[in-house]
Design an enzyme around this catalytic site. Structure first.
Site, short mmCIF file in Angstrom:
data_model
loop_
_atom_site.label_atom_id
_atom_site.label_comp_id
_atom_site.label_asym_id
_atom_site.label_seq_id
_atom_site.Cartn_x
_atom_site.Cartn_y
_atom_site.Cartn_z
N ASN A 1 -4.79 1.46 4.75
CA ASN A 1 -5.48 2.75 4.73
C ASN A 1 -5.05 3.66 3.59
OD1 ASN A 1 -3.06 2.76 6.51
ND2 ASN A 1 -3.44 4.96 6.59
N HIS A 2 -3.91 3.37 2.93
CA HIS A 2 -3.46 4.20 1.82
C HIS A 2 -3.86 3.63 0.45
CE1 HIS A 2 -1.34 7.11 4.21
NE2 HIS A 2 -0.58 6.18 4.77
N HIS B 1 -4.06 -4.68 9.19
CA HIS B 1 -3.35 -3.42 9.01
C HIS B 1 -3.83 -2.46 10.10
CE1 HIS B 1 -0.80 -1.04 6.33
NE2 HIS B 1 -1.61 -0.02 6.54
N GLU C 1 0.80 -1.23 0.00
CA GLU C 1 0.00 0.00 0.00
C GLU C 1 0.83 1.28 0.00
OE1 GLU C 1 -2.24 1.41 3.15
OE2 GLU C 1 -0.48 1.56 4.42
N ASN C 2 2.13 1.18 0.28
CA ASN C 2 3.02 2.35 0.23
C ASN C 2 3.98 2.27 -0.95
OD1 ASN C 2 3.11 1.87 3.70
ND2 ASN C 2 2.09 3.61 2.75
#
Length: 265
Positions: free
Chosen positions: A67-68, A150, A39-40
């Site tokens: 969340n990203h 997460h 996700e990053n």
């Protein structure tokens, strides 16, 4: 069977480290399936087509998020077409993508689900209730079940581990980018670690340039975060699964850190 879970890949350097070390570990350690939190992966926040493809090229079989996941709008163009890219299942309503997948490997169906915590995180649906709903569906299709939770706090992740002990094959925590030292087999047989850690530039604050973080912490004023450069850390766990029982028999932490010459320690 051996399944490797790789911690949050951060930016270009994280993708390079993932591509460098994953094939080596896969060959040396006899890894069958690789699950990575990506996700990053695109400049520190979210996915682009390029960042996702580089994870697949590096050896990812399943890619989880957090969340990203929505931070790069590009993801909306492909998330519904990607069978092995998943986002937290506890987003309310009809969110794009899916919260779990089934990956067929030889005679086994490997189920992986993704959930987001709520402590110091966006207020999504209750993950402790959602996981029960997911299990009812996944148990119909899957021989092995894993969770990427997460979440920000260790307590929330530990609580989830106890709720699922003996009911799934393994659980890994992600999000905090610092590998914890508590990898274990819980009493009822679930392999567990509170956080996998990060795959990305270690001369940083969780992958972000240190001067940017220090400025914000010292002045309490906003600043644009930039992904750091330099040598990387590679964080993962390898779970060994008994093919006869589908239960975990071992969980081993992997922590490789490069120096300036690129040699992993």
């Amino acid at each position: 069977m051996k399944i490797m879970f790789v911690g949050d890949v951060v930016g270009h350097n994280g993708r390079k480290a993932f591509q460098k070390y994953t094939p080596k570990l896969r060959a040396e350690r006899g890894i069958d399936v690789v699950v990575v939190n990506g996700e990053n992966s695109a400049a520190g926040k979210g996915f682009t087509r390029k960042s996702l493809d580089e994870l697949y090229q590096g050896g990812a079989d399943i890619v989880t998020s957090g969340n990203h996941v929505w931070d790069k709008k590009d993801v909306l163009e492909f998330i519904d077409q990607e069978p092995f890219l998943i986002r937290p299942a506890n987003y309310p309503g009809e969110a794009p993508g899916k919260g779990w997948c089934v990956y067929p490997f030889k005679a086994k169906n490997i189920g992986v689900m993704n959930l987001s915590g709520r402590a110091f995180m966006p207020p999504l649906d209750d993950p402790f209730q959602k996981v029960e709903e997911l299990l009812r569906e996944m148990e119909k299709e899957c021989d092995l079940i894993f969770l990427d939770f997460h979440a920000e706090t260790t307590s929330e992740k530990i609580a989830m581990g106890w709720q699922l002990d003996g009911r799934i094959t393994g659980m890994v925590g992600t999000h905090t980018h610092v590998q914890t030292a508590d990898a274990c087999i819980l009493p009822q047989g679930t392999a567990y670690i509170t956080d996998l850690g990060m795959t990305g530039p270690w001369k940083s604050v969780l992958g972000v340039q240190t001067d940017k973080i220090l400025y914000r912490m010292q002045t309490c004023r906003p600043v644009r975060f930039e992904t750091a450069e330099g040598p990387s850390v590679y964080s993962a766990v390898i779970m060994t699964i008994d093919d006869a029982t589908n239960r975990a028999t071992d969980i081993e932490r992997i922590y490789l850190r490069e120096e300036e010459d690129g040699i992993g320690l």
